[in-house]
Each structure stands twice: as structure tokens, then as C-alpha cells.
Design a protein around this motif. Structure first.
Motif, short mmCIF file in Angstrom:
data_model
loop_
_atom_site.label_atom_id
_atom_site.label_comp_id
_atom_site.label_asym_id
_atom_site.label_seq_id
_atom_site.Cartn_x
_atom_site.Cartn_y
_atom_site.Cartn_z
N SER A 30 0.87 -1.18 0.00
CA SER A 30 0.00 0.00 0.00
C SER A 30 0.90 1.22 0.00
N CYS A 31 0.33 2.38 -0.32
CA CYS A 31 1.19 3.56 -0.48
C CYS A 31 1.64 4.11 0.87
N LYS A 32 0.91 3.77 1.95
CA LYS A 32 1.24 4.17 3.33
C LYS A 32 1.12 5.67 3.56
N GLU A 33 0.56 6.42 2.62
CA GLU A 33 0.45 7.85 2.85
C GLU A 33 -0.88 8.47 2.43
N CYS A 34 -1.74 7.71 1.76
CA CYS A 34 -3.02 8.31 1.35
C CYS A 34 -3.98 8.32 2.55
N GLU A 35 -5.09 9.00 2.36
CA GLU A 35 -6.10 9.14 3.41
C GLU A 35 -6.47 7.78 4.02
N TRP A 36 -6.67 6.79 3.17
CA TRP A 36 -7.17 5.49 3.67
C TRP A 36 -6.08 4.68 4.33
N CYS A 37 -4.87 4.77 3.82
CA CYS A 37 -3.75 4.10 4.50
C CYS A 37 -3.55 4.70 5.88
N LEU A 38 -3.63 6.03 5.99
CA LEU A 38 -3.42 6.68 7.28
C LEU A 38 -4.54 6.35 8.27
N LEU B 119 -8.31 0.08 1.04
CA LEU B 119 -8.94 1.11 0.20
C LEU B 119 -7.91 2.08 -0.36
N CYS B 120 -6.64 1.77 -0.20
CA CYS B 120 -5.55 2.63 -0.71
C CYS B 120 -5.86 3.06 -2.14
N TYR B 121 -5.64 4.35 -2.39
CA TYR B 121 -5.93 4.87 -3.73
C TYR B 121 -5.09 4.20 -4.81
ZN LIG Z 1 -2.61 4.39 0.29
#
Ligand SMILES: [Zn+2]
Ligand SMILES: [Zn+2]
Length: 338
Positions: A93-101, A107-109
Motif C-alpha cells: 500500500s502507499c502508506k500515505e493516502c487518506e485510507w492508509c493513514l 482502500l488505498c488509492y
Molecule cells: Zn494508500
């Protein structure tokens, strides 16, 4: 770098062919997993057929992966070489989008483009994922059963867990197949009053053996009429064409239809509006739900019914699923594993 082997679709709807590829170098947080088992999910076939419109060819399917960690990146401290792990559809996961946070990394973008396995899916000798998406498995859980849990298991557990706040609620599980037979077991263990709903009356005995309290033949008009306003929730695990009106009539007012399969949604809005029904859905699960699902399944002895086939027979396996003959999930075994 070592060469790896897999099975690849080179174009829409094509048979898979043996495929050799270069194993990628590991990034810091990644692990390489030597694949022993990989389940065949209906969505693999949808992806081969490019039903979602996002498949990039050449495409190696497979996202119900079990194997052993064979190499760890320099920054990995939560896994070691030799650990038996399971991996689902998400590999990073990107670990920085709204959903990861928010801790809802499923739901990571970036999930669709960048968050699966490297370089390809689990119908291969190895995959590379972020270590946090390789889940250690309960010791007592056989690898072929654990494989199915990584997608089918979490797919049904996540919504059932979310809506199970009041035990005794009445739920209808639509479809007694790969997802449905697991949903019945989880729903029973979570304390629901469970009705298995199917157009195949011959599945009655097995549905009851999986823990359903009742069985409802959806083509039995009188039986369906008796269930008017019966259910708090319908969990749809089926695909394809579904005649919705009689099913929605079985929902209580303000009831919910939850989709986890990909059926055609051709709905008359009248009952939906007049009864204040909700249609919602569920996709995979986050890290915490994955771990909870695995230990809950182990504790309650929830197990998919699987047919084992060698990975080399992947095309025959796909045909069995296309013809709706798998009972209930096919797991491919990598005979090349050492
Ligand atoms: Zn993400
Ligand atoms: Zn799947």
C-alpha cells in the motif's frame, strides 16, 4: 538473478501458458515468498477475461497464496526466512493516502495499479510483497485451506464481522459456492441466524452441514413469500444474473444488501426507496481484520472445502470453475516447489 516460472495469460480470455521470468530484486521492506499453494478465485478468471477493464497483459493470476519466506529485504524485522505465510490480493500500500493513514489500507488509492504482488501473481514459483502483507498462519491451519482464506475468507468475514454487532440477527447468504460455503460457516460462528439461499435445492444438505440454520430455494415462490420482511441483511456471494425483486422482498425495512460477489445489478428502485433499504459492499480487509479472520477461523474450525490440482493443470482448473463444477474451491499445488 534466479529465473522463476509461472503461468501467463497473454491476451483477453486466453489459456495460460508456461512462462519464465527474472525474479525482481527485493526492496527494503519486501519479502520473497516461495509459493507452495495458490487458490483459484472467480476474480482471477474475470481478470483474464478483462471483465474489470484494467488487466494488463501478460498477466499471471493468483492471489490466494501460501508459501515460505525465502528472502527478506534489509529493513524487514517481522519475518524470517522459512516462515510460512499467506498473501491475498493486496501486496503493498502507499502508506500515505487518506485510507492508509486511517488504517484501511485495503482502500488505498493506489491499490489497483501498484498494490498487488511483484512481478506477477501467485500462479508462479515466487512472489514479492511488502512484508506487512505476508501474514503468518496459524500452525494448525493446513496450507491449502489457508490459501482460500486469504481472499475468499477475508472477503466474507469482513462484512459479517462489521454487521454482527447484535447476535441473533437474521441473515440470508445468497449463493452456496466458493464464497458462500465459507460465509455460512463464519456467520454461524458469529451468532447469526443463518439462511442459505440458492437456486440449487441439491445444495440443501451441504449448506446445513456448513452451519446454516435454514435453506431457502430462491425459485420456490411460496417459500420465498413466507420470508417476506425476514432478514436484517442479505450477503450476496453470487455472480451473474440475479432476479432481485423477490430477494429484496425478504429484507426487513431498513435492511441491507451487501455485495461481495460481482452480480449484475438490475434493480427496480420502488422497494428500495419505500423500505429504506441500503445496498453496500465490502472489499478485502485491513491488516487487523486479516489477522483476526485467520485466528477466528482457526479457533472455530472454519475450513473451506477444497479440491487440489497441480499448478500445471491450471487451465483444467479454470475450466472447472467456468463450468461451475468446483466444490467448492480449487487450490493449485506447486509441484516444482523445493
Ligand atoms: Zn494508500
Ligand atoms: Zn479472490
Amino acid at each position: 538473478m534466479e529465473m522463476q516460472h509461472g503461468y501467463v495469460a497473454k491476451g483477453v480470455g486466453e489459456r495460460l501458458e508456461p512462462f519464465t521470468f527474472q525474479a525482481p530484486e527485493l526492496k527494503e521492506d519486501e519479502v520473497r515468498v516461495s509459493v507452495t499453494h495458490c487458490g483459484l478465485c472467480h476474480t482471477d478468471i474475470n481478470a483474464i477475461d478483462d471483465w474489470y477493464g484494467i488487466t494488463k497483459f501478460p498477466f499471471v493470476p493468483g492471489h490466494e497464496i501460501v508459501g515460505y519466506v525465502s528472502e527478506i529485504g534489509a529493513g524487514v524485522f517481522d519475518k524470517k526466512v522459512g516462515d510460512r505465510v499467506g498473501i491475498g490480493w493486496q501486496g503493498r500500500s502507499c502508506k500515505e493516502c487518506e485510507w492508509c493513514l486511517r488504517g484501511e489500507e485495503q482502500l488505498c488509492y493506489k491499490i489497483v495499479r501498484d498494490a498487488t504482488w511483484r512481478p506477477y501473481g501467485g500462479f508462479s514459483s515466487s512472489v514479492v510483497v511488502d512484508s506487512s502483507f505476508a501474514y503468518r498462519l496459524p500452525h494448525a491451519m493446513p496450507s491449502e485451506e489457508a490459501a482460500v482464506m486469504m481472499c475468499a475468507g477475508v472477503t466474507v468475514y469482513n462484512p459479517l464481522r462489521a454487521y454482527a454487532s447484535q447476535p441473533g440477527r437474521k441473515i440470508g447468504i445468497i449463493g452456496v459456492g466458493g464464497l458462500g460455503h465459507l460465509a455460512i460457516q463464519f456467520a454461524h460462528a458469529l451468532g447469526y441466524d443463518v439462511t442459505a439461499m440458492s437456486s440449487s435445492p441439491r445444495k440443501r444438505d451441504e449448506a446445513l452441514s456448513f452451519g446454516a440454520d435454514h435453506f431457502l430455494d430462491v425459485n420456490d415462490e411460496a417459500g420465498m413469500d413466507q420470508q417476506e420482511y425476514a432478514f436484517d441483511m442479505l450477503l450476496c456471494t453470487a455472480h451473474g444474473d440475479i432476479v432481485w425483486e423477490p430477494l429484496l422482498d425478504t429484507l426487513k425495512k431498513k435492511g441491507s444488501l451487501v455485495l461481495v460477489g460481482f452480480p449484475r445489478l438490475d434493480l427496480n428502485p420502488t422497494d428500495l426507496v419505500a423500505h429504506q433499504l441500503s445496498i453496500t459492499s465490502s472489499f478485502l480487509g485491513n491488516h487487523a481484520t486479516m489477522r483476526e479472520m485467520l485466528s477466528f477461523a482457526s479457533e472455530h474450525k472454519i475450513a473451506p472445502r477444497v479440491e487440489l490440482m497441480p499448478m500445471s493443470q491450471v487451465n483444467e482448473a479454470i475450466l472447472r470453475v467456468r463450468e461451475n463444477k468446483a466444490r467448492y474451491r480449487i487450490v493449485l499445488v506447486n509441484e516444482g516447489h523445493d
